[in-house]
Write a protein that holds these residues in place. Structure first.
Motif, PDB file in Angstrom:
ATOM      1  N   LYS A  15       7.650  -0.778  24.101  1.00 47.15           N
ATOM      2  CA  LYS A  15       8.720  -1.804  23.607  1.00 47.15           C
ATOM      3  C   LYS A  15       9.428  -2.148  24.923  1.00 47.15           C
ATOM      4  O   LYS A  15       9.167  -1.642  26.088  1.00 47.15           O
ATOM      5  CB  LYS A  15       9.818  -0.825  22.780  1.00 47.15           C
ATOM      6  CG  LYS A  15       9.443  -0.386  21.529  1.00 47.15           C
ATOM      7  CD  LYS A  15       9.276  -1.178  20.502  1.00 47.15           C
ATOM      8  CE  LYS A  15       8.826  -1.026  19.446  1.00 47.15           C
ATOM      9  NZ  LYS A  15       8.493  -1.957  18.237  1.00 47.15           N
ATOM     10  N   LYS A  16      10.276  -3.471  24.724  1.00 46.68           N
ATOM     11  CA  LYS A  16      10.852  -4.076  26.012  1.00 46.68           C
ATOM     12  C   LYS A  16      11.868  -2.958  26.695  1.00 46.68           C
ATOM     13  O   LYS A  16      12.348  -2.065  26.309  1.00 46.68           O
ATOM     14  CB  LYS A  16      11.802  -4.979  25.248  1.00 46.68           C
ATOM     15  CG  LYS A  16      12.432  -5.885  26.617  1.00 46.68           C
ATOM     16  CD  LYS A  16      13.251  -6.934  25.685  1.00 46.68           C
ATOM     17  CE  LYS A  16      13.944  -7.631  26.864  1.00 46.68           C
ATOM     18  NZ  LYS A  16      14.865  -8.612  26.332  1.00 46.68           N
ATOM     19  N   GLY A  17      11.432  -2.969  28.167  1.00 46.93           N
ATOM     20  CA  GLY A  17      12.353  -2.120  28.852  1.00 46.93           C
ATOM     21  C   GLY A  17      11.495  -0.861  29.302  1.00 46.93           C
ATOM     22  O   GLY A  17      11.848   0.005  30.347  1.00 46.93           O
ATOM     23  N   ALA A  18      10.171  -0.723  28.747  1.00 45.78           N
ATOM     24  CA  ALA A  18       9.410   0.584  29.067  1.00 45.78           C
ATOM     25  C   ALA A  18       8.311   0.194  29.988  1.00 45.78           C
ATOM     26  O   ALA A  18       7.430   1.078  30.130  1.00 45.78           O
ATOM     27  CB  ALA A  18       8.961   1.323  27.744  1.00 45.78           C
ATOM     28  N   GLY A  19       8.398  -0.966  30.693  1.00 46.67           N
ATOM     29  CA  GLY A  19       7.313  -1.383  31.394  1.00 46.67           C
ATOM     30  C   GLY A  19       7.485  -1.011  32.855  1.00 46.67           C
ATOM     31  O   GLY A  19       8.346  -0.229  33.107  1.00 46.67           O
ATOM     32  N   PRO A  20       6.417  -1.423  33.562  1.00 47.66           N
ATOM     33  CA  PRO A  20       6.370  -0.858  34.902  1.00 47.66           C
ATOM     34  C   PRO A  20       7.495  -1.212  35.777  1.00 47.66           C
ATOM     35  O   PRO A  20       7.952  -0.778  36.872  1.00 47.66           O
ATOM     36  CB  PRO A  20       4.993  -1.359  35.469  1.00 47.66           C
ATOM     37  CG  PRO A  20       4.789  -2.280  34.672  1.00 47.66           C
ATOM     38  CD  PRO A  20       5.274  -2.125  33.427  1.00 47.66           C
ATOM     39  N   ILE A  21       8.357  -2.419  35.276  1.00 45.49           N
ATOM     40  CA  ILE A  21       9.441  -2.905  36.228  1.00 45.49           C
ATOM     41  C   ILE A  21      10.559  -1.594  36.388  1.00 45.49           C
ATOM     42  O   ILE A  21      10.804  -1.234  37.323  1.00 45.49           O
ATOM     43  CB  ILE A  21      10.040  -4.135  35.904  1.00 45.49           C
ATOM     44  CG1 ILE A  21       8.894  -5.212  36.230  1.00 45.49           C
ATOM     45  CG2 ILE A  21      11.471  -4.453  36.515  1.00 45.49           C
ATOM     46  CD1 ILE A  21       9.732  -6.614  35.589  1.00 45.49           C
ATOM     47  N   LEU A  22      10.946  -1.304  35.074  1.00 45.02           N
ATOM     48  CA  LEU A  22      11.929  -0.254  35.215  1.00 45.02           C
ATOM     49  C   LEU A  22      11.674   1.196  35.229  1.00 45.02           C
ATOM     50  O   LEU A  22      12.406   1.989  35.470  1.00 45.02           O
ATOM     51  CB  LEU A  22      12.904  -0.602  33.890  1.00 45.02           C
ATOM     52  CG  LEU A  22      13.576  -1.855  33.652  1.00 45.02           C
ATOM     53  CD1 LEU A  22      14.197  -2.134  32.369  1.00 45.02           C
ATOM     54  CD2 LEU A  22      14.547  -1.815  34.624  1.00 45.02           C
ATOM     55  N   VAL A  23      10.345   1.211  34.840  1.00 44.98           N
ATOM     56  CA  VAL A  23       9.987   2.749  34.931  1.00 44.98           C
ATOM     57  C   VAL A  23       9.435   3.264  36.236  1.00 44.98           C
ATOM     58  O   VAL A  23       9.673   4.380  36.529  1.00 44.98           O
ATOM     59  CB  VAL A  23       8.786   2.951  33.779  1.00 44.98           C
ATOM     60  CG1 VAL A  23       8.066   4.387  33.761  1.00 44.98           C
ATOM     61  CG2 VAL A  23       9.240   2.685  32.420  1.00 44.98           C
ATOM     62  N   ASN A  24       8.627   2.319  36.833  1.00 43.47           N
ATOM     63  CA  ASN A  24       7.816   2.878  38.140  1.00 43.47           C
ATOM     64  C   ASN A  24       8.453   2.019  39.406  1.00 43.47           C
ATOM     65  O   ASN A  24       8.137   2.787  40.474  1.00 43.47           O
ATOM     66  CB  ASN A  24       6.294   2.334  38.024  1.00 43.47           C
ATOM     67  CG  ASN A  24       5.734   3.011  36.853  1.00 43.47           C
ATOM     68  OD1 ASN A  24       5.455   2.488  35.697  1.00 43.47           O
ATOM     69  ND2 ASN A  24       5.552   4.229  36.953  1.00 43.47           N
ATOM     70  N   LEU A  25       8.837   0.994  39.214  1.00 42.10           N
ATOM     71  CA  LEU A  25       9.207   0.267  40.594  1.00 42.10           C
ATOM     72  C   LEU A  25      10.294   0.779  41.140  1.00 42.10           C
ATOM     73  O   LEU A  25      10.575   0.360  42.444  1.00 42.10           O
ATOM     74  CB  LEU A  25       9.552  -1.372  40.161  1.00 42.10           C
ATOM     75  CG  LEU A  25       9.583  -2.509  41.360  1.00 42.10           C
ATOM     76  CD1 LEU A  25       8.257  -2.419  41.897  1.00 42.10           C
ATOM     77  CD2 LEU A  25      10.009  -3.831  40.555  1.00 42.10           C
ATOM     78  N   VAL A  26      10.925   1.600  40.671  1.00 45.65           N
ATOM     79  CA  VAL A  26      12.270   2.317  41.366  1.00 45.65           C
ATOM     80  C   VAL A  26      11.776   2.919  42.736  1.00 45.65           C
ATOM     81  O   VAL A  26      12.753   2.679  43.655  1.00 45.65           O
ATOM     82  CB  VAL A  26      12.783   3.401  40.357  1.00 45.65           C
ATOM     83  CG1 VAL A  26      12.064   4.703  40.162  1.00 45.65           C
ATOM     84  CG2 VAL A  26      14.188   3.978  41.114  1.00 45.65           C
ATOM     85  N   HIS A  27      10.629   3.381  42.671  1.00 41.64           N
ATOM     86  CA  HIS A  27      10.277   4.057  43.921  1.00 41.64           C
ATOM     87  C   HIS A  27       9.768   3.038  45.045  1.00 41.64           C
ATOM     88  O   HIS A  27      10.324   3.419  46.208  1.00 41.64           O
ATOM     89  CB  HIS A  27       8.864   4.911  43.709  1.00 41.64           C
ATOM     90  CG  HIS A  27       9.077   5.930  42.681  1.00 41.64           C
ATOM     91  ND1 HIS A  27       9.881   6.975  42.726  1.00 41.64           N
ATOM     92  CD2 HIS A  27       8.349   5.983  41.287  1.00 41.64           C
ATOM     93  CE1 HIS A  27       9.852   7.741  41.742  1.00 41.64           C
ATOM     94  NE2 HIS A  27       8.813   7.031  40.791  1.00 41.64           N
ATOM     95  N   ASP A  28       9.448   1.919  44.854  1.00 40.04           N
ATOM     96  CA  ASP A  28       9.384   1.005  45.926  1.00 40.04           C
ATOM     97  C   ASP A  28      10.527   0.216  46.072  1.00 40.04           C
ATOM     98  O   ASP A  28      10.688  -0.133  47.237  1.00 40.04           O
ATOM     99  CB  ASP A  28       8.381  -0.255  44.906  1.00 40.04           C
ATOM    100  CG  ASP A  28       7.090   0.545  44.339  1.00 40.04           C
ATOM    101  OD1 ASP A  28       6.054   0.730  45.194  1.00 40.04           O
ATOM    102  OD2 ASP A  28       6.723   0.430  43.322  1.00 40.04           O
ATOM    103  N   VAL A  29      11.500   0.060  45.411  1.00 41.04           N
ATOM    104  CA  VAL A  29      12.705  -0.494  45.519  1.00 41.04           C
ATOM    105  C   VAL A  29      13.494   0.340  46.582  1.00 41.04           C
ATOM    106  O   VAL A  29      14.042  -0.007  47.523  1.00 41.04           O
ATOM    107  CB  VAL A  29      13.533  -0.645  44.268  1.00 41.04           C
ATOM    108  CG1 VAL A  29      14.702  -1.129  44.452  1.00 41.04           C
ATOM    109  CG2 VAL A  29      12.801  -1.941  43.570  1.00 41.04           C
TER     110      VAL A  29
END
Length: 191
Positions: A15-29
């Motif tokens: 579902k929308k919102g469960a992709g790598p931007i919000l789930v995984n990118l936090v570490h890179d950010v």
């Protein structure tokens, strides 16, 4: 990292919102903010072409920082590659280690690759006609997760201040939301 099909057997992960931007990118950010400072604007694009789910499976992001530095990031949970932190940092035994880097940071006086810590420069000169030098500094051999846990215990005991504060977390979440907005709208989002 390529996530196997079984990972998506749980409906919310499609579902929308469960992709790598919000789930995984936090570490890179978090890492970008720690190394480069505060972002002031982001651009992004996302795609769900690899799996066709409601949420993205791949994204690209451009970030402008307050001091004028720029960064580009790519993220995907549908790409087979060794250029991710899990495979390059050798911190988690469930991932096969690769002698590669996940991050490349370039500046006017030098460059740095992570996690191998290859430092490149013209040996103090700013002349690209000079030979480019590479140095590999010594690192602490302690396991990062153990070091983090020891720091956490010291924070709980009030012996040291936390490296990352709640305010840092809010800034990272604000940036993630801006990245998601930029990727969904195709617009430049200023912070």
């Amino acid at each position: 990292i390529y996530k196997n099909d079984e990972y998506f057997d749980v409906e919310w992960r499609r579902k929308k919102g469960a992709g790598p931007i919000l789930v995984n990118l936090v570490h890179d950010v978090d890492l970008l903010r720690y190394l480069l400072g505060e972002p002031v604007a982001v651009q992004g694009m996302q795609s769900s072409a690899a799996r066709g789910f409601e949420t993205e499976d791949s994204a690209v992001v451009n970030v402008r920082f307050a001091d004028g530095a720029l960064a580009s990031m790519t993220i995907s949970d549908a790409t087979a590659s060794p250029w991710n932190w899990e495979a390059t940092a050798r911190e988690d035994p469930q991932y096969r280690p690769f002698d590669a880097d996940a991050y490349f940071i370039g500046g006017t006086l030098g460059a740095l690759s992570l996690p191998r810590l290859h430092q490149f420069s013209y040996n103090g000169a700013s002349n690209w006609h000079k030979p480019l030098q590479m140095e590999i500094p010594a690192v602490d051999p302690a396991l990062p997760h153990k070091m983090q846990l020891k720091h956490f215990v010291k924070v709980v005991r009030r012996e040291v201040e936390p490296v990352v504060t709640p305010a840092d977390n809010v800034k990272t979440l604000t940036l993630l939301n801006a990245i998601k907005e930029a990727a969904e709208t195709g617009q430049l989002v200023e912070l």
